[in-house]
Scaffold this active site. Structure first.
Site, mmCIF file in Angstrom:
data_model
loop_
_atom_site.group_PDB
_atom_site.id
_atom_site.type_symbol
_atom_site.label_atom_id
_atom_site.label_comp_id
_atom_site.label_asym_id
_atom_site.label_seq_id
_atom_site.Cartn_x
_atom_site.Cartn_y
_atom_site.Cartn_z
ATOM 1 N N ASN A 155 0.920 -1.043 -0.218
ATOM 2 C CA ASN A 155 0.280 0.124 -0.081
ATOM 3 C C ASN A 155 1.044 1.098 0.020
ATOM 4 O OD1 ASN A 155 -1.884 1.962 0.434
ATOM 5 N ND2 ASN A 155 -2.471 1.526 2.391
ATOM 6 N N SER A 200 3.431 -2.093 10.472
ATOM 7 C CA SER A 200 4.820 -1.790 10.537
ATOM 8 C C SER A 200 5.366 -3.161 10.076
ATOM 9 C CB SER A 200 5.185 -1.422 11.944
ATOM 10 O OG SER A 200 4.829 -0.184 12.059
ATOM 11 N N HIS A 230 -9.940 1.063 5.656
ATOM 12 C CA HIS A 230 -8.558 1.440 6.291
ATOM 13 C C HIS A 230 -8.732 2.463 7.152
ATOM 14 C CE1 HIS A 230 -4.400 2.660 6.438
ATOM 15 N NE2 HIS A 230 -3.835 1.504 6.028
ATOM 16 N N GLU A 253 -5.451 -5.060 11.127
ATOM 17 C CA GLU A 253 -4.337 -3.771 11.026
ATOM 18 C C GLU A 253 -4.317 -2.969 12.313
ATOM 19 O OE1 GLU A 253 -2.450 -2.326 7.226
ATOM 20 O OE2 GLU A 253 -4.367 -1.455 7.347
ATOM 21 N N GLY A 297 2.463 2.159 10.786
ATOM 22 C CA GLY A 297 3.532 3.655 10.693
ATOM 23 C C GLY A 297 4.185 3.924 11.766
ATOM 24 N N GLU A 321 -7.041 4.930 8.116
ATOM 25 C CA GLU A 321 -6.884 6.284 7.633
ATOM 26 C C GLU A 321 -8.190 6.895 7.040
ATOM 27 O OE1 GLU A 321 -1.938 5.243 7.315
ATOM 28 O OE2 GLU A 321 -3.429 5.556 5.393
ATOM 29 N N LYS A 353 0.044 4.196 -0.342
ATOM 30 C CA LYS A 353 -0.564 5.532 0.229
ATOM 31 C C LYS A 353 -0.402 6.872 -0.533
ATOM 32 C CE LYS A 353 -0.438 3.125 4.896
ATOM 33 N NZ LYS A 353 -0.485 3.331 6.147
#
Length: 258
Positions: free
Chosen positions: A9, A212, A95, A167, A173, A97, A11
């Protein structure tokens, strides 16, 4: 049987030059991969560019998002039919985000799941808990509620030929991944929950881990029974790192399940 799936991904990263160089390298590095599946998810601006380099390769195209509408007056949105027109195979939905920055809730994400299944694309349903929920011990209930929203709208049959990506939001991240053993507990929980509705679908659904993931820790995740691949963030922006992760999947004994 389930087959390991590795997705990068990207992003909101890259430009025409860096993405071109990255995809050329990945196509070369992964040319001999045959025992696992892999895909990349570039920014929507570069889907067509990447698609052209993936023709005749063994890497699939993945989109980072989709709208719930097929067409109409929805400025700035991208439909499943448009993604299909670019030979997209997978689409990320839910996701964290998107949930955080665009206020997408479970019911809205379930509608995205529906439209992808209707068009014939493979949804990757991202689920996971934030740090507050994790510290409160609510990981399991949060994940199952996010899955239940799809079952409530579409029935468990919707998870046939679909992917779930666990996730934990606090790991994305952060450089701090969840332990492989704790991830296995959640993946087993998810599979058993789906099995309560349909054992066959539970045995077939792919459940990835994301958060991560690195070349150094990825094999530990593959060693867990119910982890069927990884959704890779920052490490997928480096051709060498992502290739190492893909080769780890290729060489793992799970790759022979297919």
């Amino acid at each position: 049987m389930r087959r390991l799936l590795v997705i990068g991904n990207w992003k909101l990263n890259g430009n025409k030059s860096t993405i071109t160089n990255l995809i050329i390298r990945l196509v070369e590095e992964c040319a001999n991969i045959s025992k696992c599946n892999m895909a990349v998810a570039p920014p929507v601006m570069y889907l067509d560019l990447v698609m052209r380099y993936l023709i005749n390769s063994n890497i699939w195209l993945c989109a980072q998002n989709v709208d719930i509408h097929i067409s109409g007056a929805f400025t700035g949105d991208v439909s499943a039919v448009m993604l299909q027109d670019l030979n997209t195979r997978y689409v990320l939905i839910g996701h964290s985000e998107r949930r955080i920055h665009h206020k997408e809730n479970d019911a809205y994400i379930a509608k995205k799941f529906f439209i992808l299944k209707k068009i014939g694309l493979i949804p990757i349903l991202c689920i996971g808990e934030n740090k507050r929920e994790y510290d409160a011990g609510h990981t399991q209930s949060v994940c199952l509620n996010q899955i239940q929203s799809v079952i409530r709208l579409l029935g468990v049959e919707a998870f046939k030929d679909s992917v779930i990506a666990y996730e934990p939001i606090w790991a994305i991240g952060s450089g701090m991944s969840a332990s492989p053993e704790s991830v296995q507990i959640i993946h087993e929980l998810i599979r058993n929950y789906i099995a309560n509705y349909n054992v066959s679908i539970a045995n077939e659904v792919l459940i990835q881990y994301g958060g991560s993931v690195t070349p150094e820790n990825v094999t530990q995740f593959f060693n867990q029974k119910d982890i069927d691949g990884v959704l890779v963030g920052s490490a997928s922006l480096n051709a060498d790192s992502f290739s190492i992760i893909v080769r780890a999947a290729e060489n793992h004994e799970k790759s022979y399940y297919a």
